[in-house]
Design a protein around this motif. Structure first.
Motif, PDB file in Angstrom:
ATOM      1  N   ARG A  98       0.902  -1.034   0.108  1.00 43.61           N
ATOM      2  CA  ARG A  98      -0.021  -0.046  -0.021  1.00 43.61           C
ATOM      3  C   ARG A  98       0.849   1.324   0.031  1.00 43.61           C
ATOM      4  O   ARG A  98       0.468   2.288  -0.676  1.00 43.61           O
ATOM      5  CB  ARG A  98      -0.918   0.124   0.971  1.00 43.61           C
ATOM      6  N   ILE A  99       1.788   1.176   0.677  1.00 46.63           N
ATOM      7  CA  ILE A  99       2.602   2.453   0.846  1.00 46.63           C
ATOM      8  C   ILE A  99       3.520   2.753  -0.310  1.00 46.63           C
ATOM      9  O   ILE A  99       3.463   4.089  -0.781  1.00 46.63           O
ATOM     10  CB  ILE A  99       3.724   2.368   2.205  1.00 46.63           C
ATOM     11  N   ILE A 134       5.652   5.996  -5.461  1.00 47.58           N
ATOM     12  CA  ILE A 134       6.237   5.764  -6.865  1.00 47.58           C
ATOM     13  C   ILE A 134       5.232   5.970  -8.148  1.00 47.58           C
ATOM     14  O   ILE A 134       4.247   5.083  -7.987  1.00 47.58           O
ATOM     15  CB  ILE A 134       6.997   4.258  -6.645  1.00 47.58           C
ATOM     16  N   HIS A 135       5.529   6.561  -8.916  1.00 48.81           N
ATOM     17  CA  HIS A 135       4.583   6.619 -10.199  1.00 48.81           C
ATOM     18  C   HIS A 135       4.527   5.457 -10.741  1.00 48.81           C
ATOM     19  O   HIS A 135       5.516   4.672 -11.069  1.00 48.81           O
ATOM     20  CB  HIS A 135       5.282   7.743 -11.234  1.00 48.81           C
ATOM     21  N   PRO A 136       3.340   5.126 -11.484  1.00 50.86           N
ATOM     22  CA  PRO A 136       3.092   3.655 -12.253  1.00 50.86           C
ATOM     23  C   PRO A 136       4.145   3.690 -13.296  1.00 50.86           C
ATOM     24  O   PRO A 136       4.703   2.412 -13.698  1.00 50.86           O
ATOM     25  CB  PRO A 136       1.721   3.943 -12.914  1.00 50.86           C
ATOM     26  N   SER A 137       4.543   4.827 -14.015  1.00 50.99           N
ATOM     27  CA  SER A 137       5.496   4.645 -15.173  1.00 50.99           C
ATOM     28  C   SER A 137       6.704   4.087 -14.858  1.00 50.99           C
ATOM     29  O   SER A 137       7.635   3.668 -15.659  1.00 50.99           O
ATOM     30  CB  SER A 137       5.572   5.971 -15.735  1.00 50.99           C
ATOM     31  N   GLU A 138       7.156   4.190 -13.427  1.00 53.06           N
ATOM     32  CA  GLU A 138       8.503   3.434 -12.970  1.00 53.06           C
ATOM     33  C   GLU A 138       8.473   2.477 -11.870  1.00 53.06           C
ATOM     34  O   GLU A 138       9.332   2.236 -11.281  1.00 53.06           O
ATOM     35  CB  GLU A 138       9.504   4.764 -12.549  1.00 53.06           C
ATOM     36  N   LEU A 139       7.108   2.346 -11.709  1.00 50.31           N
ATOM     37  CA  LEU A 139       6.688   1.250 -10.524  1.00 50.31           C
ATOM     38  C   LEU A 139       7.571   0.282 -10.578  1.00 50.31           C
ATOM     39  O   LEU A 139       8.008  -0.429  -9.717  1.00 50.31           O
ATOM     40  CB  LEU A 139       5.227   1.151 -10.273  1.00 50.31           C
ATOM     41  N   ALA A 140       7.602  -0.451 -11.897  1.00 51.97           N
ATOM     42  CA  ALA A 140       8.068  -1.829 -12.039  1.00 51.97           C
ATOM     43  C   ALA A 140       9.611  -1.746 -11.925  1.00 51.97           C
ATOM     44  O   ALA A 140      10.174  -2.605 -11.072  1.00 51.97           O
ATOM     45  CB  ALA A 140       8.042  -2.345 -13.501  1.00 51.97           C
ATOM     46  N   THR A 141      10.302  -0.802 -12.340  1.00 59.00           N
ATOM     47  CA  THR A 141      11.767  -0.816 -12.099  1.00 59.00           C
ATOM     48  C   THR A 141      12.227  -0.424 -10.444  1.00 59.00           C
ATOM     49  O   THR A 141      13.022  -1.396 -10.080  1.00 59.00           O
ATOM     50  CB  THR A 141      12.217   0.397 -12.906  1.00 59.00           C
ATOM     51  N   LYS A 142      11.404   0.502  -9.908  1.00 60.47           N
ATOM     52  CA  LYS A 142      11.927   0.682  -8.503  1.00 60.47           C
ATOM     53  C   LYS A 142      11.534  -0.147  -7.646  1.00 60.47           C
ATOM     54  O   LYS A 142      12.158  -0.470  -6.498  1.00 60.47           O
ATOM     55  CB  LYS A 142      11.380   2.433  -8.231  1.00 60.47           C
ATOM     56  N   MET A 143      10.162  -0.574  -7.777  1.00 56.15           N
ATOM     57  CA  MET A 143       9.681  -2.041  -6.909  1.00 56.15           C
ATOM     58  C   MET A 143      10.339  -3.308  -7.148  1.00 56.15           C
ATOM     59  O   MET A 143      10.497  -4.053  -6.210  1.00 56.15           O
ATOM     60  CB  MET A 143       8.256  -1.955  -6.927  1.00 56.15           C
ATOM     61  N   SER A 144      11.030  -3.398  -8.326  1.00 57.29           N
ATOM     62  CA  SER A 144      11.728  -4.414  -8.591  1.00 57.29           C
ATOM     63  C   SER A 144      13.212  -4.492  -7.719  1.00 57.29           C
ATOM     64  O   SER A 144      13.671  -5.422  -7.069  1.00 57.29           O
ATOM     65  CB  SER A 144      12.569  -4.507  -9.924  1.00 57.29           C
ATOM     66  N   ILE A 145      13.739  -3.121  -7.294  1.00 57.49           N
ATOM     67  CA  ILE A 145      14.695  -2.902  -6.461  1.00 57.49           C
ATOM     68  C   ILE A 145      14.244  -3.255  -5.179  1.00 57.49           C
ATOM     69  O   ILE A 145      14.794  -3.795  -4.533  1.00 57.49           O
ATOM     70  CB  ILE A 145      15.177  -1.459  -6.756  1.00 57.49           C
ATOM     71  N   GLN A 195      -2.612  -2.445 -11.726  1.00 54.44           N
ATOM     72  CA  GLN A 195      -3.876  -2.908 -12.197  1.00 54.44           C
ATOM     73  C   GLN A 195      -5.133  -2.530 -11.331  1.00 54.44           C
ATOM     74  O   GLN A 195      -6.197  -1.883 -11.635  1.00 54.44           O
ATOM     75  CB  GLN A 195      -3.897  -4.627 -12.418  1.00 54.44           C
ATOM     76  N   ALA A 196      -4.738  -2.598  -9.835  1.00 50.72           N
ATOM     77  CA  ALA A 196      -5.834  -2.221  -8.955  1.00 50.72           C
ATOM     78  C   ALA A 196      -5.770  -0.888  -8.508  1.00 50.72           C
ATOM     79  O   ALA A 196      -6.537  -0.360  -8.020  1.00 50.72           O
ATOM     80  CB  ALA A 196      -5.579  -3.339  -7.756  1.00 50.72           C
ATOM     81  N   THR A 197      -4.648  -0.241  -8.856  1.00 50.34           N
ATOM     82  CA  THR A 197      -4.345   1.265  -8.449  1.00 50.34           C
ATOM     83  C   THR A 197      -3.864   1.454  -7.090  1.00 50.34           C
ATOM     84  O   THR A 197      -3.859   0.221  -6.235  1.00 50.34           O
ATOM     85  CB  THR A 197      -5.342   2.417  -8.730  1.00 50.34           C
ATOM     86  N   LYS A 198      -3.061   2.535  -6.693  1.00 49.12           N
ATOM     87  CA  LYS A 198      -2.636   2.763  -5.256  1.00 49.12           C
ATOM     88  C   LYS A 198      -3.572   2.564  -4.335  1.00 49.12           C
ATOM     89  O   LYS A 198      -3.180   2.045  -3.136  1.00 49.12           O
ATOM     90  CB  LYS A 198      -1.920   3.958  -5.303  1.00 49.12           C
TER      91      LYS A 198
END
Length: 493
Positions: A152-153, A158-169, A418-421
């Motif tokens: 949730r936090i 983190i913006h959706p356009s870079e969520l995959a990159t930063k959340m993969s970190i 997909q479910a949004t923040k």
């Protein structure tokens, strides 16, 4: 607007916002990694418990199965809890409770002796299995207080356009925590405990326990285990102390949303009517449309079941099948599984980067590639001869780890998109239930297949499951990148 300039609309607040974003990622990474110290320690303790008390793979399988189901439901329940309580409170409290459960597990034998009045024998062992089961189930419920706060936090920062990159970190916290846990606990298993190798009765009992559980080179391994009797207890006590420190760190360092530190919300993540009317009826409608009626959420959740069967089949049982099937020492097995986890870090980072830069944010397509790679490397592992040696065995598991962790990371990330923040934690709660049903199935499946048919059939089963998971993910090839457009079109009455 590109990921590079997406925060420019924040103006003078941009620098401070990004500073808090980095802080939030780091604090949640460290906190979640510590959860793995009080979770994956059981994997390293299992061989010692088999040696000293003759506990079978099937018994461990049932404990893992029950604990996994409880963990999955806990993630679902706590997905709702973090909407009503601060995520940092839930996460810090979870670490404290896990610490208490692990301290209790370390004293499991003492509890069993006190309850039965005998120090060994079938009655004491049966009671010990019961005590272990109850303690692990409690620990797994408390473990479910770790991921929902993060789910949730992080999408709030983190913006959706870079969520995959930063959340993969961020997702590397899984592998970092698990790798450090198996290294530390492998060291504890090979360094601490009481040396009873000179006691003929103890060595004979351990040899009988190992032989009855079809452990390779039982006589030779019995001497090793006899040198470190009771070392498994420290696999629980040391991580428990770390968890207490981690709880304090999380509570002091974390904040849930930008508004908690007087910062504006993320740009371009508006939710239409939901933003202006957060009453219970609106919340229910939003959740219904974005989670329960969302085809893409459910496809990811179902795929998560198969991903976890594969991942936990290797991670939970790795030290055991490497010692029993390949004849490695418990220390070497710990390092091999740690290498698997380290490869998972690299694979997770690559999967996140590839999602944003090759697949344009569509992580489900990268998941298909990863499941194919995992199936291929597990097939290679299946056909490795027992004489392949530590280096080759570890190299193949490293390849499998590189691919297995991609889907595990991306499914949680993609559910946040997909479910949004606002509904990320709830969608991940459903994925958690199905994922840990998969983990529970993995525990039972591996335990029974290993005992009845041997480890070779275990590898074959994992390969089949990986292929099925790949086809589930292929079914959503044309899904959109995120659900914000869907959310903005919801009609509230």
């Amino acid at each position: 607007m590109t990921a590079k300039d997406v925060y420019s609309s924040l103006g003078e607040q941009k620098k401070r916002f990004l500073s808090w974003q980095v802080r939030t990622i780091i604090v949640t990474m460290i906190g979640y990694a510590i959860f793995y110290f009080v979770r994956k320690n059981f994997s390293l303790a299992m061989p010692g418990l088999t040696a000293e008390y003759g506990i079978s793979n099937k018994s461990f399988g049932w404990i893992i199965f029950a604990g996994s189901l409880v963990y999955g439901f806990s993630r679902f329940i706590n997905g709702y809890v973090v909407d009503r309580l601060r995520g940092r409170i839930v996460m810090a409290l979870g670490l404290l409770l896990c610490a208490l459960a692990n301290f209790a597990f370390g004293f499991g034998v003492d509890f069993s002796v006190w309850m039965t009045g005998v120090e060994n024998g079938p009655k004491m062992v049966e009671t010990l299995i019961l005590v272990m089961g109850v303690t692990i189930i409690l620990n797994q419920y408390f473990q479910g207080m770790g991921y929902p706060p993060c789910a949730r936090i992080l999408p709030h920062w983190i913006h959706p356009s870079e969520l995959a990159t930063k959340m993969s970190i961020w997702n590397c916290s899984h592998s970092i925590g698990a790798a450090l846990a198996v290294i530390v606990c492998g060291y504890l298993m090979g360094s601490l405990g009481v040396n009873m190798s000179g006691n003929v009765d103890v060595v004979q009992r351990i040899t009988e326990n190992l032989t009855s559980n079809d452990v390779a080179d039982a006589a030779a391994q019995a001497l090793t285990y006899a040198e470190h009797v009771g070392a498994w207890k420290w696999c629980f006590w040391v991580p428990a102390c770390l968890a207490v420190a981690g709880a304090i760190f999380v509570f002091a360092g974390l904040r849930d949303e930008p508004k908690d530190v007087n910062l504006p919300d993320l740009p371009d993540t508006g939710l239409g009517g939901y933003d202006t009317a957060k009453d219970p009826k609106t919340r229910k409608k939003f959740e219904l449309e974005m989670v329960w009626k969302n085809r893409w959420v459910w496809t990811f959740c179902i795929a998560n079941l198969f991903v976890y069967v594969v991942r936990m089949g290797v991670l939970d049982w790795g030290p055991k099948f490497l010692t029993e099937s390949r004849g490695l020492s418990i220390t070497d097995a710990g390092w091999t599984v740690a290498a698997f986890e380290i490869a998972g870090i690299v694979g997770t980072l690559f999967a996140g980067w590839a999602t944003d830069h090759i697949f344009k944010g569509k992580g489900h397509r990268m998941c298909v590639v990863c499941m194919l790679g995992a199936a291929m490397f597990m097939t290679i592992f299946r056909f490795l001869p027992a004489s392949a040696g530590l280096t080759v065995t570890a190299a193949v598991l490293v390849g499998a780890g590189f691919f297995i962790y991609g889907p595990q990371a991306l499914i949680g990330i993609e559910l946040g998109n997909q479910a949004t923040k606002e509904a990320s934690a709830r969608a991940n709660g459903i994925a958690g239930i199905l994922g840990y049903i998969g983990s529970g199935i993995s525990g039972l499946l591996v335990g029974y297949v290993a005992d009845l048919y041997g480890w070779t059939r275990v590898f074959e089963t994992i390969i089949v499951v990986a292929v099925i998971g790949m086809f589930v993910l292929i079914s959503m090839w044309k899904a959109p990148r995120d659900g914000y457009e869907r959310a903005s079109k919801i009609k509230y009455e």
